[in-house]
Structure formats: structure tokens, C-alpha cells
Enzyme design. Structure first.
Site, PDB file in Angstrom:
ATOM      1  N   CYS A   1       0.814  -1.222   0.000  1.00 24.45           N
ATOM      2  CA  CYS A   1       0.000   0.000   0.000  1.00 24.45           C
ATOM      3  C   CYS A   1       0.844   1.268   0.000  1.00 24.45           C
ATOM      4  O   CYS A   1       0.349   2.347  -0.317  1.00 24.45           O
ATOM      5  CB  CYS A   1      -0.910   0.037   1.211  1.00 24.45           C
ATOM      6  SG  CYS A   1      -2.038  -1.333   1.231  1.00 24.45           S
TER       7      CYS A   1
ATOM      8  N   HIS B   1      -3.239   7.240   4.055  1.00 26.35           N
ATOM      9  CA  HIS B   1      -3.697   6.024   3.383  1.00 26.35           C
ATOM     10  C   HIS B   1      -5.149   5.754   3.774  1.00 26.35           C
ATOM     11  O   HIS B   1      -5.523   5.877   4.945  1.00 26.35           O
ATOM     12  CB  HIS B   1      -2.800   4.851   3.786  1.00 26.35           C
ATOM     13  CG  HIS B   1      -3.204   3.563   3.157  1.00 26.35           C
ATOM     14  ND1 HIS B   1      -3.569   3.473   1.835  1.00 26.35           N
ATOM     15  CD2 HIS B   1      -3.320   2.307   3.669  1.00 26.35           C
ATOM     16  CE1 HIS B   1      -3.887   2.216   1.559  1.00 26.35           C
ATOM     17  NE2 HIS B   1      -3.744   1.490   2.645  1.00 26.35           N
TER      18      HIS B   1
ATOM     19  N   ASN C   1     -10.516   0.435   0.588  1.00 24.22           N
ATOM     20  CA  ASN C   1      -9.046   0.497   0.535  1.00 24.22           C
ATOM     21  C   ASN C   1      -8.581   0.031  -0.843  1.00 24.22           C
ATOM     22  O   ASN C   1      -8.699  -1.150  -1.173  1.00 24.22           O
ATOM     23  CB  ASN C   1      -8.482  -0.399   1.643  1.00 24.22           C
ATOM     24  CG  ASN C   1      -6.972  -0.387   1.700  1.00 24.22           C
ATOM     25  OD1 ASN C   1      -6.309   0.147   0.810  1.00 24.22           O
ATOM     26  ND2 ASN C   1      -6.424  -0.985   2.742  1.00 24.22           N
TER      27      ASN C   1
HETATM   28  N1  ACO Z   1     -18.908  -8.590   9.468  1.00 27.00           N
HETATM   29  C1  ACO Z   1     -19.329  -8.943  10.690  1.00 27.00           C
HETATM   30  N2  ACO Z   1     -18.490  -9.385  11.668  1.00 27.00           N
HETATM   31  C2  ACO Z   1     -17.183  -9.453  11.347  1.00 27.00           C
HETATM   32  C3  ACO Z   1     -16.676  -9.106  10.086  1.00 27.00           C
HETATM   33  C4  ACO Z   1     -17.598  -8.670   9.123  1.00 27.00           C
HETATM   34  N3  ACO Z   1     -17.225  -8.303   7.872  1.00 27.00           N
HETATM   35  N4  ACO Z   1     -15.356  -9.279  10.087  1.00 27.00           N
HETATM   36  C5  ACO Z   1     -15.011  -9.713  11.310  1.00 27.00           C
HETATM   37  N5  ACO Z   1     -16.130  -9.840  12.072  1.00 27.00           N
HETATM   38  C6  ACO Z   1     -16.242 -10.274  13.456  1.00 27.00           C
HETATM   39  C7  ACO Z   1     -15.067 -11.102  13.897  1.00 27.00           C
HETATM   40  O1  ACO Z   1     -15.255 -12.458  13.534  1.00 27.00           O
HETATM   41  C8  ACO Z   1     -15.073 -10.895  15.394  1.00 27.00           C
HETATM   42  O2  ACO Z   1     -16.055 -11.742  15.937  1.00 27.00           O
HETATM   43  P1  ACO Z   1     -15.778 -12.468  17.353  1.00 27.00           P
HETATM   44  O3  ACO Z   1     -15.620 -11.353  18.335  1.00 27.00           O
HETATM   45  O4  ACO Z   1     -17.011 -13.298  17.545  1.00 27.00           O
HETATM   46  O5  ACO Z   1     -14.520 -13.258  17.161  1.00 27.00           O
HETATM   47  C9  ACO Z   1     -15.582  -9.455  15.551  1.00 27.00           C
HETATM   48  O6  ACO Z   1     -16.216  -9.125  14.305  1.00 27.00           O
HETATM   49  C10 ACO Z   1     -14.488  -8.446  15.831  1.00 27.00           C
HETATM   50  O7  ACO Z   1     -13.439  -8.670  14.894  1.00 27.00           O
HETATM   51  P2  ACO Z   1     -12.133  -7.787  14.929  1.00 27.00           P
HETATM   52  O8  ACO Z   1     -11.190  -8.287  13.874  1.00 27.00           O
HETATM   53  O9  ACO Z   1     -11.616  -7.677  16.317  1.00 27.00           O
HETATM   54  O10 ACO Z   1     -12.732  -6.382  14.490  1.00 27.00           O
HETATM   55  P3  ACO Z   1     -12.006  -4.992  14.469  1.00 27.00           P
HETATM   56  O11 ACO Z   1     -12.785  -4.011  15.234  1.00 27.00           O
HETATM   57  O12 ACO Z   1     -10.548  -5.119  14.756  1.00 27.00           O
HETATM   58  O13 ACO Z   1     -12.162  -4.588  12.937  1.00 27.00           O
HETATM   59  C11 ACO Z   1     -10.898  -4.549  10.914  1.00 27.00           C
HETATM   60  C12 ACO Z   1     -11.599  -5.401  11.937  1.00 27.00           C
HETATM   61  C13 ACO Z   1     -11.928  -3.629  10.274  1.00 27.00           C
HETATM   62  C14 ACO Z   1     -10.279  -5.459   9.872  1.00 27.00           C
HETATM   63  C15 ACO Z   1      -9.811  -3.709  11.605  1.00 27.00           C
HETATM   64  O14 ACO Z   1      -9.007  -4.535  12.415  1.00 27.00           O
HETATM   65  C16 ACO Z   1      -8.935  -2.988  10.645  1.00 27.00           C
HETATM   66  O15 ACO Z   1      -9.366  -2.107   9.933  1.00 27.00           O
HETATM   67  N6  ACO Z   1      -7.639  -3.291  10.639  1.00 27.00           N
HETATM   68  C17 ACO Z   1      -6.681  -2.612   9.779  1.00 27.00           C
HETATM   69  C18 ACO Z   1      -6.890  -3.037   8.388  1.00 27.00           C
HETATM   70  C19 ACO Z   1      -6.002  -2.275   7.485  1.00 27.00           C
HETATM   71  O16 ACO Z   1      -5.743  -1.124   7.679  1.00 27.00           O
HETATM   72  N7  ACO Z   1      -5.527  -2.945   6.488  1.00 27.00           N
HETATM   73  C20 ACO Z   1      -4.813  -2.421   5.459  1.00 27.00           C
HETATM   74  C21 ACO Z   1      -3.544  -1.714   5.811  1.00 27.00           C
HETATM   75  S1  ACO Z   1      -2.332  -1.959   4.641  1.00 27.00           S
HETATM   76  C22 ACO Z   1      -3.118  -2.171   3.226  1.00 27.00           C
HETATM   77  O17 ACO Z   1      -3.853  -1.290   2.876  1.00 27.00           O
HETATM   78  C23 ACO Z   1      -2.965  -3.488   2.483  1.00 27.00           C
END
Ligand code: ACO
Length: 330
Positions: free
Chosen positions: A116, A256, A285
Site C-alpha cells: 500500500c 492512506h 481500501n
Molecule cells: N462482518 C461482521 N463481523 C465481522 C466481520 C464482518 N465483515 N469481520 C469480522 N467480524 C467479526 C469477527 O469475527 C469478530 O467476531 P468475534 O468477536 O465473535 O470473534 C468481531 O467481528 C471483531 O473482529 P475484529 O477483527 O476484532 O474487528 P475490528 O474491530 O478489529 O475490525 C478490521 C476489523 C476492520 C479489519 C480492523 O481490524 C482494521 O481495519 N484493521 C486494519 C486493516 C487495514 O488497515 N488494512 C490495510 C492496511 S495496509 C493495506 O492497505 C494493504
């Protein structure tokens, strides 16, 4: 040895494919809801490329617009650098395909891989090549067809990404300070937290590898989130210091576009929420295209105008990160 020369952005362009995939649409693909996606990411929709559109097709669309905006012809371009993690193929470079599509027959071409962060790294590479006098005019493109490398059965990743491309033309000279010094960093010890593990020389294509879905993007979302907030915040401060600029002087910060909560956390830390740009709601993204699309939109919608100081910052797989500062001169 030529003297160090000033470098400016003289044109921007962007392109997203026609098809829109909303959070509601995703509800029928994986077990998720519009409410979950929007509250956790700030995303409402993303664009998905057609089956016959590869990264170079999206990149060429954005490139044509940037070249038009710059008021030059494709034949004036000396170098094309394409940042992408979804290339048309392993080789030749996607930049060579773009060259052929836009008719930039005097350019030499290569791709740059920094996930990215690729667009910002490529912009700094272009800046350095122009500053030292090696070339005059460089086309830098961030382009991604992320939809090809996403596991559409994995709700934790498939909701996050979209397809698109952005481009800038950089040239020697211009008004103001132009594109200034960047700060960039990497930490390969954390590569395993965000990667596409299969399909390369480490884990070549095989039936077994594909059955295990190793050819799709894998991410430890929570870890990525924490590192992204820290690295982008730190690097913005370092880039401002390196260029002798205070954050109060900056007209627009473009981070980003990975998650609105990451962007909000950086805004809060730096105290710049009123000047933070985001379009993650519309495009999700788009990896190395995200910064390029946001910069083009911020210029075209009047958020950035002549004389403004702009700070760009990125974070991505590797891990890689960076920030640069520019004075808008158009
Ligand atoms: N819909 C519903 N529930 C979901 C989904 C979904 N799409 N995805 C995950 N869940 C659930 C999980 O299974 C988990 O359930 P559980 O508690 O029963 O185990 C719960 O939601 C919480 O999951 P988390 O992963 O803890 O959720 P979080 O609040 O951390 O959000 C996310 C997840 C959005 C992916 C976040 O961690 C994030 O944005 N991380 C950074 C991602 C990023 O920036 N990536 C790119 C950077 S570099 C590049 O661009 C390649």
C-alpha cells in the site's frame, strides 16, 4: 553531476471502474451487515473492475487524465513507475503495459513493490530521479485490481478492499517548494501480518496451495491497525521536522485510506481533524491507488489550492510506511 533540482507535480488523474459493490451487496456474499462494515471501517461502497480490466487498464485510464491535466503529451514522459500489488502478470512490468496503452514510447518503465505504500515510495523515487537531473518528466501510477486477490468467503478481509487507480506527472521546476524530502521506513520482521503467501517462489502455484487459499490476501487486522496508527502518526511528524514545517502551516493531510478509525486516530493524535482528507467511504481500501485517488480528488474538488502545503502518509504490507510534504504549485 547536475545540481539538486526542484520537482513539482504538474498533473493528477484518477479512475475507478464502473461497477459499485455496496455494503448491502456484501450482505448477500458473506455473513456481515452494512452497519458492521460502516461502524468498523467508515466504508459504504467500493468499485470492482470488470473481468477484462487488468491493473494496467485502470492505470492507463488514470495516466491519460494526469497527462491531459499536465498539458503534456505521452511522448514527453521519460519514465513510468507503477506501484501495484496486483500486477497484470509477474513479468513484464505493469508499467510496460501502461506505456504501450498510452503511447509513451520515449519512456523507460518499471514497477515498484511496497504494497500500500508503493505510490508514495514511487513518488519519492521519481522526485530523486528528477532532482539529480537523470530525467525531466515522470509518470507515477498507483493501480490495483484488489478484487482478484481477495478471498470472497473471508468476511474479515473481503469487505475492506476496492479497485481503482490514480496517477501524477512530476517534472523539474515549478512554483513554490514543490515535492519535498520524504521520510520512509520498513520492518520486514512483521511481513507475516499482511501478505499474500502463495503463488511466488516461496510457495509456488500448486493445487494444494490453491486448495489452502494461500493465493489470497491474509491479514491480522488488529495488529495492522495498531501499527498503522503509530507509524503514520510518527512519520508525519518526522517529515514535517525534516522539511522545517509546523503542522499548523499544513492545509491538507492525506493519509492512506484503509479505515476511517485509523484516520480518526491519527487526526486526534496530531490535532488536525479539520484538515484530514478521506474518501474511504466511496472507494474502500484501494491499496497503492488510495493516496493517488485521494490526492486527485482533493485537488479537483478544491480542497487543495495553489500555495497549500500538503502532507501525504501511507502504511502497508512489509510493513512499509512513509510521509512526504509538498507545496501545491498549480
Ligand atoms: N462482518 C461482521 N463481523 C465481522 C466481520 C464482518 N465483515 N469481520 C469480522 N467480524 C467479526 C469477527 O469475527 C469478530 O467476531 P468475534 O468477536 O465473535 O470473534 C468481531 O467481528 C471483531 O473482529 P475484529 O477483527 O476484532 O474487528 P475490528 O474491530 O478489529 O475490525 C478490521 C476489523 C476492520 C479489519 C480492523 O481490524 C482494521 O481495519 N484493521 C486494519 C486493516 C487495514 O488497515 N488494512 C490495510 C492496511 S495496509 C493495506 O492497505 C494493504
Amino acid at each position: 553531476m547536475e545540481p539538486i533540482r526542484k520537482v513539482s507535480i504538474i498533473g493528477t488523474g484518477s479512475y475507478v471502474p464502473e461497477k459499485v459493490l455496496t455494503n448491502k451487496d456484501l450482505e448477500s456474499i458473506v455473513d456481515t451487515t452494512d452497519e458492521w462494515i460502516y461502524s468498523r471501517t467508515g466504508m459504504r461502497e467500493r468499485h470492482i473492475a470488470a473481468a477484462d480490466q487488468a491493473a494496467s487498464d485502470l492505470g492507463a485510464e488514470a495516466a491519460r487524465k494526469a497527462i491531459d491535466d499536465a498539458g503534456i503529451s505521452a511522448e514527453d514522459v521519460d519514465l513510468i513507475i507503477v506501484a501495484t500489488l496486483s500486477p497484470d502478470m509477474f513479468f513484464p512490468s505493469t508499467a510496460c503495459f501502461v506505456q504501450e496503452k498510452i503511447g509513451a514510447k520515449n519512456a523507460f518503465c518499471y514497477d515498484l513493490g511496497a504494497a500500500c505504500s508503493g505510490f508514495l515510495y514511487a513518488m519519492d523515487t521519481a522526485r530523486a530521479q528528477i532532482a539529480c537531473g537523470a530525467v525531466e518528466t515522470v509518470l507515477v501510477i498507483g493501480t490495483e485490481k484488489m478484487s482478484t486477490f481477495i478471498d470472497w468467503e473471508d468476511r474479515s478481509t473481503c469487505i475492506l478492499f476496492g479497485d481503482g487507480a490514480g496517477a501524477v506527472v512530476l517534472q523539474a521546476g515549478g512554483e513554490g517548494r514543490g515535492v519535498m524530502q520524504s521520510v520512509m521506513g520498513s520492518d520486514g520482521s512483521l511481513a507475516h501480518l499482511l501478505s499474500t503467501p502463495g503463488g511466488g517462489s516461496r510457495n509456488p502455484i500448486s493445487h494444494e496451495m490453491i486448495d489452502q487459499k494461500q493465493h489470497f490476501l491474509k491479514m491480522e487486522g488488529r495488529d495492522v491497525f495498531k501499527h498503522a496508527v503509530k507509524r503514520m502518526g510518527d512519520t508525519v511528524l518526522q517529515a514535517l521536522e525534516k522539511n522545517g514545517i509546523s503542522s499548523d502551516e499544513v492545509g491538507c493531510f492525506i493519509p492512506h485510506q484503509a479505515n476511517i478509525r485509523i484516520i480518526d486516530a491519527i487526526s486526534k493524535r496530531l490535532g488536525v481533524a479539520d484538515r484530514m482528507y478521506s474518501n474511504v467511504e466511496k472507494y474502500a481500501n484501494t491499496s497503492s491507488a488510495a493516496l493517488a485517488i485521494a490526492l486527485d480528488e482533493a485537488v479537483k474538488d478544491g480542497t487543495i489550492s495553489k500555495g497549500d502545503l500538503v502532507v501525504l502518509t501511507v502504511f502497508g504490507g512489509g510493513f512499509t510506511w512513509g510521509a512526504n510534504v509538498l507545496e501545491w504549485g498549480k
